[in-house]
Design a protein around this motif. Structure first.
Motif, PDB file in Angstrom:
ATOM      1  N   VAL A  24       0.842  -1.187   0.000  1.00  0.00           N
ATOM      2  CA  VAL A  24       0.000   0.000   0.000  1.00  0.00           C
ATOM      3  C   VAL A  24       0.879   1.240   0.000  1.00  0.00           C
ATOM      4  N   LEU A  78      -8.034  -1.167   1.524  1.00  0.00           N
ATOM      5  CA  LEU A  78      -6.923  -0.387   2.065  1.00  0.00           C
ATOM      6  C   LEU A  78      -6.048   0.162   0.952  1.00  0.00           C
ATOM      7  N   GLN A  79      -5.756  -0.631  -0.055  1.00  0.00           N
ATOM      8  CA  GLN A  79      -4.963  -0.143  -1.184  1.00  0.00           C
ATOM      9  C   GLN A  79      -5.636   1.044  -1.871  1.00  0.00           C
ATOM     10  N   LEU A  87     -10.710   5.019   6.673  1.00  0.00           N
ATOM     11  CA  LEU A  87      -9.812   4.158   5.907  1.00  0.00           C
ATOM     12  C   LEU A  87     -10.567   3.003   5.254  1.00  0.00           C
ATOM     13  N   MET A 133       1.476   3.949   1.778  1.00  0.00           N
ATOM     14  CA  MET A 133       1.473   4.695   3.033  1.00  0.00           C
ATOM     15  C   MET A 133       2.482   4.041   3.962  1.00  0.00           C
ATOM     16  N   LEU A 168      -0.134   4.473   9.079  1.00  0.00           N
ATOM     17  CA  LEU A 168      -1.152   3.426   9.150  1.00  0.00           C
ATOM     18  C   LEU A 168      -1.501   3.087  10.596  1.00  0.00           C
ATOM     19  N   HIS A 185       6.170   3.229   0.902  1.00  0.00           N
ATOM     20  CA  HIS A 185       5.217   2.130   0.801  1.00  0.00           C
ATOM     21  C   HIS A 185       5.325   1.221   2.031  1.00  0.00           C
ATOM     22  N   THR A 187      -3.332   9.673  -0.981  1.00  0.00           N
ATOM     23  CA  THR A 187      -2.136  10.222  -1.625  1.00  0.00           C
ATOM     24  C   THR A 187      -2.514  11.253  -2.681  1.00  0.00           C
ATOM     25  N   CYS A 202      -5.718   4.250   0.424  1.00  0.00           N
ATOM     26  CA  CYS A 202      -4.389   4.856   0.561  1.00  0.00           C
ATOM     27  C   CYS A 202      -4.011   5.612  -0.712  1.00  0.00           C
ATOM     28  N   GLU A 203      -4.356   5.063  -1.860  1.00  0.00           N
ATOM     29  CA  GLU A 203      -4.116   5.788  -3.109  1.00  0.00           C
ATOM     30  C   GLU A 203      -4.941   7.075  -3.149  1.00  0.00           C
TER      31      GLU A 203
END
Length: 712
Positions: free
Chosen positions: A292, A445-446, A312, A294, A299, A405, A453, A449-450
């Motif tokens: 991910v 989660l992926q 999240l 972050m 996290l 990451h 960002t 997190c994107e």
């Protein structure tokens, strides 16, 4: 000279005293570990050894009998002090429990209803004090006799001979009668079933603070110590589950996923005090890993904050709160008692409720572990949800990687007691572990997190040039995030939301619920939510692309009346082009009204959420101003795999999560959900609004099936 010699004499005396004190300190002897182990072993067998036993120990350990005697005396004193401390803690806990029960009884007595008049009772002491009741009755009897005497003087006969007074019946004001349009005609068109709960006064009010189904008691020091032990053992189990492969985890021959070997698990982690087994109890276990965008510290901070944790995982976690922080400290580990509800985005799937301990610990530099384990209260029999859920040690291991990451290894392990079978449409999805498994948590989660960002990115990302500033882009993304959160909360079954099934067009079963909304950023009044789920024999990604394509919107959007829709602005939410925010303009509506839409897709599913927003509100967001007061009432779709396994997809079992899901999922489960503002009056009649929403959903479903050439 005399002074010199005197000084020399005093110096010699000082050196002598120093040497004596040094010898005294030097004579202090500390027992070796071998000696202590032998003494402890003897103490467990015989706390009061006789002289013969002390002499034998003296010869074995090379200690004087006096030392042996003093050691046993000190050990007995120490044990006595420990027992006294334990007894004090137990008595203190019992005292606190009795005090809490006393307070609870007093509070309950305050709410007692008088059996005679139906009103509130008098003061606690006077109400339950027999002596005071007798005195009060005597006083009332004297007052009655006095009034009766006065009345008899004027009436000419005793008051007891008067006829009884007939009660006056007052009809309640009928606020449900409508004076507008053809409301009475609509009442006959669609009469809700008797089970339809339209009593808004008893309906739930949307609130950020959840109403816990069971209020935990006061936590004593012994409770906290027990929780710490449970969390520590759960952390050890999680680390072994994360780091061990065979024989604990085996590879599935169907899709290549990790499958827990139950026999090996029971052998490695025996549970002497396991929960009672029931015929409806089943286990769900899954493990997966992903990278991910972050770092580990960020996290961990979001996992330990219930509000950030909900942000999240907006499509999974519907409710989360920290009941009490047991211990804090990043390096030493942080332990919290929490409550959470996790859901599938459909009213056909019951949410899962957990009281659990969350323990976070740094394993080494750049590596953290977060473990969750259910905590059962002694009085938890009062907490009995429709689907009983128990969380075995589950969680994730977070390892820092270059370029900000993190590698996440996730384990989900729960016990589920199904009081009733899951709905037939979602049965395969749930039993396969895809509905609540580790892959869904990692995929969500992926994606989030994107999105975070891209939210922090200072560059603009709008091909049309409408949103020129980074502040405007962030403001639009926050507005869309709130829209998606509102939508996810509107179609779930968490927080005791009650859904009623009614029949719409073409015998489509539609779930309906109502709630009062008063939160900032939502319309103030009564909100009617309606949803239905259909199955399409089409892969989920194909259905998602159909809904996201604005050129195909007239095929399913009944409100557009077949007119075209134009995209005037777009913001990317991640590298996947399906994750984006769009501002749309429909040509058949007023130029002052636009459509805000966010589309999200990952390997576990997708959703398309949209909401009409007026042009001034869109301009406020694009200029970077605060959007928290812009009211949103979103509608949309959720697209999930149906859980069916395709045999020809077995060859793709070693591919990525996304390709693996495409290979094993045959069709799609599409949930269509709409919300409308009914009225600001809690006694408003809902028949017309229910009819409108049901017709809207029925027409939308009919057009969707026609677009995919499905039978109606």
């Amino acid at each position: 000279m005399e002074y010199g010699s005197g000084g020399g004499g005093s110096q010699s005396a000082g050196e002598h005293d120093a040497s004596d004190s040094h010898e005294k300190r030097k004579r202090y002897h500390r027992h070796t570990s071998t000696q202590i182990q032998r003494l402890e072993s003897m103490f467990r067998e015989c706390p009061h050894p006789d002289e013969k036993q002390r002499l034998q120990l003296s010869r074995e350990l090379g200690l004087a009998p006096r030392q042996i005697k003093f050691w046993f005396q000190n050990r007995r004193t120490q044990m006595k002090a420990q027992h006294e401390r334990a007894d004090n803690c137990t008595l203190r806990a019992d005292n606190d429990k009795i005090r809490c029960e006393n307070i609870a009884i007093r509070e309950a007595l305050k709410n007692v209803i008088c059996p005679s008049c139906g009103g509130p009772p008098l003061n606690d002491d006077s109400y339950f004090d027999d002596q005071k009741l007798r005195l009060e009755n005597a006083h009332l009897k004297e007052e009655l006799d006095r009034v009766s005497g006065i009345a008899a003087k004027y009436i000419g006969r005793p008051i007891s001979q008067l006829p009884p007074v007939q009660p006056i019946h007052l009809s309640s004001l009928d606020l449900s009668m409508s004076c507008f349009g053809n409301q009475l005609m609509v009442d006959h068109v669609l009469a809700p079933s008797p089970s339809l709960n339209l009593d808004l006064l008893s309906a739930g009010t949307s609130s950020p603070v959840p109403n816990l189904p069971y209020q935990p008691p006061y936590l004593s020091d012994m409770d906290k110590s027990l929780m710490s032990d449970i969390a520590s053992n759960a952390m050890e189990e999680l680390l072994r589950l994360v780091q061990t492969n065979e024989p604990l985890w085996l590879k599935s021959n169907v899709d290549g996923r990790d499958v827990l070997n139950s026999d090996a698990y029971e052998r490695i982690f025996p549970k002497p005090n396991s929960r009672p087994k029931t015929p409806n109890l089943r286990l769900e276990a899954s493990r997966g890993s992903a990278v991910v965008l972050m770092n580990s510290l960020a996290l961990v901070d979001m996992f330990m904050d219930p509000n950030k944790w909900t942000e999240l995982f907006p499509t999974i976690v519907s409710v989360a709160t920290t009941i009490q922080a047991i211990s804090s400290g990043m390096m030493g580990g942080s332990l919290q008692l929490m409550y959470a509800e996790v859901q599938v985005l459909s009213p056909l799937v019951s949410s899962r409720e957990f009281y659990f301990l969350r323990y976070c610990q740094q394993i080494e530099k750049g590596t953290w572990a977060v473990v969750d384990v259910s905590y059962d209260f002694p009085q938890d029999s009062h907490f009995d949800p429709h689907f009983r859920s128990h969380r075995r040690p589950s969680g994730c291991l977070i390892q820092d990687m270059p370029d900000g990451h993190s590698k996440i290894t996730w384990v989900e392990h729960v016990e589920i007691e199904d009081k009733t079978l899951p709905h037939r449409l979602y049965r395969n999805l749930i039993y396969s572990g895809m509905a609540f498994g580790a892959e869904r948590w990692l995929a969500t989660l992926q994606r989030t997190c994107e999105r975070l960002t891209y939210l922090m990115d200072s560059t603009g990302d709008n091909p049309g040039g409408v949103i020129s500033s980074a502040e405007g882009k962030r403001s639009m993304m926050r507005l869309a995030e709130r829209m998606v959160t509102n939508f996810c909360g509107s179609i779930g079954t968490s927080s005791g939301r009650r859904w009623t099934t009614i029949s719409g067009l073409n015998e489509i079963l539609i779930r309906v619920t109502v709630h009062k909304s008063s939160n900032p950023g939502q319309p103030n009044g009564v909100v009617l939510s309606a949803a239905t789920t259909i199955w399409l024999p089409t892969p989920p990604h194909t259905v998602f692309n159909f809904f996201k394509d604005e050129t195909k919107r007239p095929q399913w959007d009944v409100l557009s009346n077949g007119n075209a829709v134009q995209e005037v602005a777009q913001i990317a939410n991640g590298p996947n082009p399906g994750n984006s925010i769009s501002v749309l303009r429909a040509f058949n509506t007023s130029q002052n009204m636009l459509i805000l839409q966010e589309s999200c897709i990952d390997s576990s599913g997708s959703l398309v959420v949209y909401c009409p927003v007026d042009l001034p509100s869109i301009n406020i967001a694009m200029s970077g101003e605060d959007t928290s007061c812009i009211p949103l009432l979103p509608n949309g779709f959720t697209i999930l795999p149906d859980g069916e396994t395709e045999q020809e997809g077995d060859g793709a079992s070693t591919s990525s999560n996304a390709n693996r899901n495409k290979a094993r999922c045959g069709g799609s489960l599409v949930t269509v959900a709409f919300q409308i503002l009914v009225s600001s009056s809690p006694s408003a009649k809902l028949n017309m609004e229910v009819t409108t929403v049901c017709n809207l959903i029925g027409s939308t479903v009919q057009q969707i099936k026609a677009s995919f050439s499905c039978p109606t």
